[in-house]
Motif scaffolding. Sequence first.
Motif, short mmCIF file in Angstrom:
data_model
loop_
_atom_site.label_atom_id
_atom_site.label_comp_id
_atom_site.label_asym_id
_atom_site.label_seq_id
_atom_site.Cartn_x
_atom_site.Cartn_y
_atom_site.Cartn_z
N MET A 67 0.96 -1.04 -0.37
CA MET A 67 -0.09 0.48 -0.24
C MET A 67 0.94 1.31 0.09
N LYS A 68 0.80 2.27 -0.41
CA LYS A 68 1.36 3.81 -0.95
C LYS A 68 0.62 4.71 -0.28
N ALA A 69 0.96 5.37 0.26
CA ALA A 69 0.03 6.39 1.72
C ALA A 69 0.65 7.21 1.47
N ALA A 70 0.26 8.76 1.08
CA ALA A 70 0.75 9.65 1.29
C ALA A 70 0.18 10.58 2.88
N ILE A 71 0.80 11.39 2.96
CA ILE A 71 0.00 12.02 4.54
C ILE A 71 0.02 13.48 4.21
N LEU A 72 -0.98 14.32 4.49
CA LEU A 72 -0.61 15.77 4.09
C LEU A 72 -1.44 15.96 6.39
N VAL A 73 -0.50 17.17 6.49
CA VAL A 73 -1.12 17.22 8.05
C VAL A 73 -1.29 18.52 7.81
N GLU A 74 -2.00 19.71 8.93
CA GLU A 74 -2.33 21.04 9.47
C GLU A 74 -1.84 20.91 11.19
N SER A 75 -0.61 21.27 11.19
CA SER A 75 -0.98 21.62 12.52
C SER A 75 -0.02 22.54 13.51
N LEU A 76 -0.60 23.26 14.24
CA LEU A 76 -0.36 24.20 15.14
C LEU A 76 0.67 24.61 15.45
N THR A 77 0.78 23.51 16.74
CA THR A 77 1.48 23.74 18.15
C THR A 77 2.56 22.10 17.68
N GLY A 78 2.25 21.04 16.57
CA GLY A 78 3.00 20.38 16.70
C GLY A 78 2.12 18.59 17.41
N ASN A 79 0.66 18.56 17.62
CA ASN A 79 0.02 17.32 18.21
C ASN A 79 -0.02 16.58 16.61
N THR A 80 0.01 17.13 15.77
CA THR A 80 -1.15 16.63 14.78
C THR A 80 0.52 16.05 13.90
N TRP A 81 1.58 16.93 13.66
CA TRP A 81 2.87 16.22 13.05
C TRP A 81 3.02 15.19 13.93
N HIS A 82 3.00 15.20 14.82
CA HIS A 82 3.64 13.85 15.66
C HIS A 82 3.17 12.79 15.73
N ALA A 83 1.90 12.98 15.89
CA ALA A 83 0.77 11.57 15.52
C ALA A 83 0.97 11.35 13.72
N ALA A 84 1.14 11.80 12.70
CA ALA A 84 1.29 11.67 11.81
C ALA A 84 2.77 10.59 11.36
N GLU A 85 4.00 11.85 12.23
CA GLU A 85 5.27 10.69 12.05
C GLU A 85 5.38 9.33 12.53
N LYS A 86 4.15 9.56 14.02
CA LYS A 86 4.58 8.28 15.01
C LYS A 86 2.81 6.60 14.04
N VAL A 87 1.95 7.08 12.84
CA VAL A 87 1.16 6.69 12.20
C VAL A 87 2.04 6.39 11.32
N ALA A 88 3.06 7.46 10.01
CA ALA A 88 3.80 6.96 9.31
C ALA A 88 4.88 5.55 9.51
N ASP A 89 5.46 5.57 11.39
CA ASP A 89 6.63 5.14 11.11
C ASP A 89 5.89 3.44 11.76
N LEU A 90 4.30 3.44 12.07
CA LEU A 90 4.14 1.91 12.45
C LEU A 90 3.43 1.44 10.65
N LEU A 91 3.14 2.48 9.71
CA LEU A 91 2.91 1.74 8.78
C LEU A 91 3.81 1.28 7.96
N ALA A 92 4.79 1.94 7.94
CA ALA A 92 6.21 1.66 7.27
C ALA A 92 6.55 0.32 7.85
N GLN A 93 6.48 0.25 8.96
CA GLN A 93 6.83 -0.92 9.26
C GLN A 93 6.16 -2.23 9.13
N GLU A 94 5.29 -1.88 8.96
CA GLU A 94 4.15 -3.17 7.57
C GLU A 94 4.41 -3.44 6.62
#
Length: 142
Positions: free
Chosen positions: A1-28
């Motif tokens: 599966m190929k996934a693109a991730i687009l994020v809008e983040s003011l204080t970093g929480n959403t960006w952090h979540a996106a990176e975490k999800v990206a890592d977990l998906l990449a592990q799979e």
Amino acid sequence: MKAAILVESLTGNTWHAAEKVADLLAQERWSITGLSKVKQPDYGSIQEADLVLVGTWVHGAFVFGQAPWAMSNIANLPAMRGKRAVGFCTFALDPGKALDKLDRALGDTGAYVIGGMALSRSKLDRHSEIFAERLLDAVALT
Ligand SMILES: Cc1cc2nc3c(=O)[nH]c(=O)nc-3n(C[C@H](O)[C@H](O)[C@H](O)COP(=O)(O)O)c2cc1C
């Protein structure tokens, strides 16, 4: 599966979540075609992807009027007919109907929208893991 991730983040929480999800998906063994801002999307990464994840944060009056931030940027995303899309948002107290609104905006791009998730900023890592697990399950079922 190929996934693109687009994020809008003011204080970093959403960006952090996106990176975490990206890592977990990449592990799979998913291939992450890009992680970019909703405001300045990496169009190539969207074009390459089968699934586009769009994350933003909840803006409102905490108990009413909640909406995903950057709705106009989400509405301006390129047409995504033939792709799947999934929304996620981070929030402090109560996301209200922000995720539904995000899903509708993603549907307007022509993408087939699969169920997303609102992630509490106080449980960001755990909720990111649950979201990634749900995505893996959703894709395995189709
Ligand atoms: C102006 C403003 C309004 C907010 N309104 C809400 C709200 O209505 N409901 C809520 O649960 N969180 C609300 N939040 C909290 C954010 O959604 C939350 O902190 C989020 O994780 C921020 O994501 P970010 O760090 O990626 O910018 C608000 C934050 C700000 C700055």
